[in-house]
Design a protein around this motif. Structure first.
Motif, short mmCIF file in Angstrom:
data_model
loop_
_atom_site.label_atom_id
_atom_site.label_comp_id
_atom_site.label_asym_id
_atom_site.label_seq_id
_atom_site.Cartn_x
_atom_site.Cartn_y
_atom_site.Cartn_z
N VAL A 193 1.00 -1.09 0.07
CA VAL A 193 0.00 -0.15 -0.08
C VAL A 193 0.92 1.37 0.00
CG1 VAL A 193 -1.77 1.14 1.41
CG2 VAL A 193 -1.85 -1.19 0.97
N GLU A 194 1.90 1.38 0.76
CA GLU A 194 2.75 2.41 0.90
C GLU A 194 3.55 2.78 -0.51
OE1 GLU A 194 5.55 1.36 4.05
OE2 GLU A 194 3.94 2.10 5.53
N GLY A 226 3.78 5.66 -5.49
CA GLY A 226 3.72 5.66 -7.19
C GLY A 226 2.50 6.65 -7.53
N LEU A 227 1.38 6.56 -6.73
CA LEU A 227 0.30 7.76 -7.15
C LEU A 227 0.77 8.98 -6.89
CD1 LEU A 227 -2.77 5.64 -5.57
CD2 LEU A 227 -2.19 6.13 -7.81
N ARG A 228 1.58 9.16 -6.02
CA ARG A 228 2.04 10.63 -5.58
C ARG A 228 2.92 11.28 -6.89
NH1 ARG A 228 2.87 9.09 0.24
NH2 ARG A 228 0.63 9.77 1.04
N THR A 229 3.84 10.19 -7.36
CA THR A 229 4.70 10.75 -8.51
C THR A 229 3.89 11.04 -9.68
OG1 THR A 229 5.07 8.27 -8.97
CG2 THR A 229 6.71 9.33 -7.43
N LEU A 230 2.92 10.24 -9.90
CA LEU A 230 1.95 11.02 -11.15
C LEU A 230 1.45 12.11 -11.04
CD1 LEU A 230 0.11 7.20 -11.54
CD2 LEU A 230 1.96 8.26 -12.85
N HIS A 231 1.21 12.63 -9.80
CA HIS A 231 0.61 13.78 -9.69
C HIS A 231 1.42 14.90 -9.94
CE1 HIS A 231 -1.55 17.22 -7.51
NE2 HIS A 231 -2.66 16.58 -7.96
#
Length: 117
Positions: free
Chosen positions: A106-107, A112-117
């Protein structure tokens, strides 16, 4: 004596035929019941017929059926067990609980989701 609101006219032990043990292996209270296409004979008891009618549009657990029928769960287990043995219902075991989620996965997903933003 007239029953009050929510009181049954027929005691639960009469629904089970006075038995203390189901005819077959007892179903789990969270087992999912599904109606089959098998025709219900005219000599089937009223409570069993009500249970079959309740399940015609879909599937419910034993406890949900008990709530809809206004019966104790133990009496509904008896009815469902008899109907499964007669081929009028199918019973599926309850869905097992999900295992614990791996926190590191999950971490990494969040990173990964934060780097997409």
């Amino acid at each position: 004596m007239t029953p009050g609101p929510g009181r049954r006219l027929i005691p639960a032990y009469l629904v089970t035929g006075g038995r203390s043990v189901p005819a077959g292996p007892a179903l789990d209270r969270l087992a999912v019941l599904v109606r089959t296409d098998e025709h219900v004979p005219p000599d089937t008891g009223a409570e069993q017929r009500r249970l079959c009618e309740l399940l015609e549009p879909g599937a419910l657990t034993v406890v949900e059926c008990a709530a809809h029928l206004g019966l104790p769960v133990s009496a509904t287990v008896f009815l469902a067990t008899d109907l499964v043995a007669a081929g009028h219902l199918h019973a599926r075991p309850p869905i097992p609980r999900a295992g614990e989620i791996d926190r590191s996965l999950v971490e990494r997903l969040l990173v990964g989701l934060r780097t997409l933003h």
